[in-house]
Design an enzyme around this catalytic site. Structure first.
Site, PDB file in Angstrom:
ATOM      1  N   SER A 130     -42.881  -4.753  71.455  1.00  0.00           N
ATOM      2  CA  SER A 130     -41.928  -4.002  72.265  1.00  0.00           C
ATOM      3  C   SER A 130     -42.250  -2.523  72.121  1.00  0.00           C
ATOM      4  O   SER A 130     -42.824  -2.101  71.105  1.00  0.00           O
ATOM      5  CB  SER A 130     -40.495  -4.258  71.790  1.00  0.00           C
ATOM      6  OG  SER A 130     -39.578  -3.364  72.386  1.00  0.00           O
TER       7      SER A 130
ATOM      8  N   TYR B  62     -33.604  -3.829  65.277  1.00  0.00           N
ATOM      9  CA  TYR B  62     -34.628  -4.333  66.186  1.00  0.00           C
ATOM     10  C   TYR B  62     -35.894  -3.488  66.122  1.00  0.00           C
ATOM     11  O   TYR B  62     -37.007  -4.028  66.056  1.00  0.00           O
ATOM     12  CB  TYR B  62     -34.078  -4.352  67.610  1.00  0.00           C
ATOM     13  CG  TYR B  62     -35.038  -4.894  68.637  1.00  0.00           C
ATOM     14  CD1 TYR B  62     -35.483  -6.204  68.569  1.00  0.00           C
ATOM     15  CD2 TYR B  62     -35.489  -4.094  69.690  1.00  0.00           C
ATOM     16  CE1 TYR B  62     -36.370  -6.714  69.522  1.00  0.00           C
ATOM     17  CE2 TYR B  62     -36.368  -4.599  70.643  1.00  0.00           C
ATOM     18  CZ  TYR B  62     -36.808  -5.904  70.555  1.00  0.00           C
ATOM     19  OH  TYR B  62     -37.678  -6.400  71.493  1.00  0.00           O
TER      20      TYR B  62
END
Length: 260
Positions: A146, A159
């Site tokens: 990501s 995250y």
């Protein structure tokens, strides 16, 4: 396992023909789209995820094989690997974000869950399937990372920390496997609109809708699947180390154009 490729099809038309791809987190979102796209490329696809009902329906539609698997269970991962005769591609896609709290209000359960599935699950799958990837003579080890693994932002520490872990895992493996016939590829998407990712994080449909409100054409799962399929179908001497992909409306993690 039946192959989606007609016997008369040429290898040039189906670059994955004769190769086996394992996709984790394949019951929805990017994982499901990737499994479908790789099947279209001629791969025999093994779909792995916890939700067997959704997995089975997709596997039947694309001609793949569904296996129920929790990547955070190392014993189950080893058993899964032992049941495979061949693996050419591993797509470590299982992951997710589970809170949006500042560090001062950290939910440690969410942090542990984020690291367990994003990082430790990827490590367990890689460790278990690396012998088969080496034995294939032209293996591909893909991590769905990501842009959160490259840039930090407020309210995303559990995250971003986990995806930074995925990023450094890919970098380390690329160094460690440089003498092996295995490519290490990281695909790092920015804003992707899927049915579950943001909802699992915010636990609110209203807050989820607000994330994408006014954004013209955020990425969808099929866009990321396209990048993965492209990377693993290049000639094997070509290694796509890191591919960052964002919607045009997202210039950076904090810079998103929205229609008012």
């Amino acid at each position: 396992m039946s192959s989606p490729v007609p016997p008369s099809s040429s290898r040039a038309a189906f670059p994955g023909q004769g190769r086996v791809a394992v996709v984790t987190g394949a019951s929805s979102g990017i994982g499901a789209a990737t499994a479908e796209r790789l099947a279209q490329e001629g791969f025999d696809v093994v779909l792995a995820a916890r939700r067997l009902d959704r997995l089975t329906a997709l596997a039947e539609r694309i001609g793949g094989r569904a296996v129920q698997l929790d990547v955070t269970d190392a014993t189950a991962v080893d058993a899964f690997a032992a049941g495979l005769d061949r693996v050419d591609v591993l797509v470590n896609n299982a992951g997710g974000a589970f809170d949006a709290s500042p560090v001062a209000e950290a939910d440690l359960d969410s942090w542990q869950r984020a690291f367990a599935v994003n990082v430790l699950g990827s490590v367990a799958m890689t460790r278990a399937l690396l012998p088969a990837l080496r034995a294939s003579g032209a293996g591909d080890l893909v991590f769905v990372g990501s842009t959160a693994g490259l840039t930090s932002y407020e309210g995303g520490a559990s995250y971003t920390a986990a995806k930074h872990g995925v990023h450094t895992l890919a970098e380390t493996l690329r160094l460690e496997l440089v003498y092996d016939p295995v490519r290490v590829v990281e695909i790092a998407p920015g804003m992707v609109k899927t049915e579950e990712f943001s909802l699992n994080r915010t636990r609110s449909q209203e807050r989820t809708d607000a994330i994408y409100r006014g954004v013209r054409e955020p990425l969808v799962a099929e866009d990321v699947a396209d990048c993965i399929a492209w990377a693993v179908t290049r000639p094997h001497h070509v290694n796509v180390d890191l591919l960052v992909v964002r919607p045009r409306a997202q210039a950076a993690q904090h810079k998103v154009a929205r229609d008012e």
